[in-house]
Write a protein that holds these residues in place. Structure first.
Motif, short mmCIF file in Angstrom:
data_model
loop_
_atom_site.label_atom_id
_atom_site.label_comp_id
_atom_site.label_asym_id
_atom_site.label_seq_id
_atom_site.Cartn_x
_atom_site.Cartn_y
_atom_site.Cartn_z
N ALA A 142 5.71 6.96 0.01
CA ALA A 142 6.45 5.74 0.39
C ALA A 142 5.52 4.54 0.20
CB ALA A 142 6.90 5.85 1.84
N ARG A 143 6.08 3.34 0.25
CA ARG A 143 5.30 2.11 0.10
C ARG A 143 5.48 1.26 1.34
NH1 ARG A 143 1.63 2.26 -3.57
NH2 ARG A 143 1.64 0.02 -3.76
N ARG A 185 0.84 -1.19 0.00
CA ARG A 185 0.00 0.00 0.00
C ARG A 185 0.88 1.24 0.00
NH1 ARG A 185 -3.04 -3.62 -0.62
NH2 ARG A 185 -5.06 -4.00 0.31
N ALA A 186 0.36 2.32 -0.58
CA ALA A 186 1.04 3.62 -0.52
C ALA A 186 0.84 4.19 0.88
CB ALA A 186 0.44 4.57 -1.56
N ALA A 187 1.81 4.97 1.34
CA ALA A 187 1.73 5.54 2.68
C ALA A 187 2.30 6.95 2.67
CB ALA A 187 2.52 4.68 3.67
N LEU A 188 1.54 7.89 3.18
CA LEU A 188 1.97 9.28 3.23
C LEU A 188 2.69 9.57 4.54
CD1 LEU A 188 -1.18 10.94 1.67
CD2 LEU A 188 1.00 10.42 0.56
N CYS A 195 7.34 -9.87 7.68
CA CYS A 195 8.22 -8.71 7.61
C CYS A 195 7.49 -7.53 6.98
CB CYS A 195 9.45 -9.06 6.78
SG CYS A 195 10.60 -7.71 6.59
N LEU A 196 7.53 -6.41 7.66
CA LEU A 196 6.96 -5.16 7.15
C LEU A 196 8.12 -4.26 6.74
CD1 LEU A 196 4.51 -3.21 6.83
CD2 LEU A 196 5.10 -2.40 9.10
N ARG A 197 8.05 -3.73 5.53
CA ARG A 197 9.06 -2.79 5.05
C ARG A 197 8.37 -1.51 4.62
NH1 ARG A 197 11.10 -5.62 0.21
NH2 ARG A 197 9.12 -6.67 0.37
N LEU A 198 8.90 -0.39 5.06
CA LEU A 198 8.47 0.91 4.58
C LEU A 198 9.59 1.40 3.68
CD1 LEU A 198 6.52 3.31 4.58
CD2 LEU A 198 7.81 4.22 6.50
N LEU A 199 9.28 1.54 2.40
CA LEU A 199 10.28 1.87 1.39
C LEU A 199 10.05 3.28 0.87
CD1 LEU A 199 9.99 -1.48 -0.56
CD2 LEU A 199 11.67 -0.90 1.20
N ALA A 200 11.06 4.12 0.94
CA ALA A 200 10.96 5.48 0.42
C ALA A 200 10.98 5.43 -1.10
CB ALA A 200 12.11 6.33 0.93
N LEU A 208 -1.93 -2.93 6.89
CA LEU A 208 -0.99 -1.90 6.45
C LEU A 208 -1.62 -0.51 6.53
CD1 LEU A 208 0.73 -3.56 3.36
CD2 LEU A 208 1.61 -3.35 5.69
N VAL A 209 -2.87 -0.40 6.11
CA VAL A 209 -3.57 0.88 6.18
C VAL A 209 -3.71 1.32 7.63
CG1 VAL A 209 -5.77 2.04 5.72
CG2 VAL A 209 -4.77 0.55 3.98
N SER A 210 -4.07 0.39 8.52
CA SER A 210 -4.21 0.72 9.95
C SER A 210 -2.88 1.15 10.55
CB SER A 210 -4.75 -0.49 10.72
OG SER A 210 -6.07 -0.77 10.33
N ILE A 211 -1.80 0.46 10.19
CA ILE A 211 -0.47 0.83 10.70
C ILE A 211 -0.09 2.22 10.22
CG2 ILE A 211 2.00 0.30 10.56
CD1 ILE A 211 1.17 -2.69 10.46
N ALA A 212 -0.31 2.51 8.95
CA ALA A 212 0.00 3.83 8.40
C ALA A 212 -0.78 4.92 9.13
CB ALA A 212 -0.28 3.88 6.90
#
Length: 125
Positions: A83-84, A9-12, A70-75, A108-112
């Protein structure tokens, strides 16, 4: 556990804020808003343009994780793009793959949302 699942998911959210949030909650359990699930968070790691952390999603009354991995937040390579958030992991065998991937995406949406809206002390003056 089923075969591997993946959600993206996209994340701002920015990497520094995400790292602070994961560091603040490492080893803890976080109640996700609007869900009957809670999240267990591992120790976050940083890379050049990423934050990486192990997570496990549990139902309220069950000890075994529903999904874990595994959760990755990628710029993004371009600053104008979001970010993703990318999750790769496994789910309980009782969940169909499509249901597990849908649950991972919702998580993922809830975490963001938690990272974006939770009040954090990011620095001390």
């Amino acid at each position: 556990m089923t075969n591997g699942i993946r959600a993206e998911r996209a994340a701002l959210i920015g990497l520094p804020r995400a790292y602070v949030w994961f560091s603040h909650h490492r080893g803890a359990t976080v109640e996700l808003p609007g869900k009957s699930h809670h999240l267990t968070i591992g120790f976050p790691l940083t890379a050049a343009r990423a934050v990486i952390c192990a997570i496990a999603l549990h139902e309220q009354d069950d000890g075994a994780p529903v999904i874990s991995g595994c959760l990755r937040l990628l710029a993004s390579p371009r600053d104008a793009e979001p970010a993703r958030l990318v999750f790769t992991g496994r789910a309980q065998a009782r969940l169909a793959r499509q249901d597990a991937e849908s649950l991972a995406g919702e998580t993922l949406v809830s975490i963001a949302d938690c990272i974006l809206f939770e009040e954090l002390l990011e620095s001390v003056a």
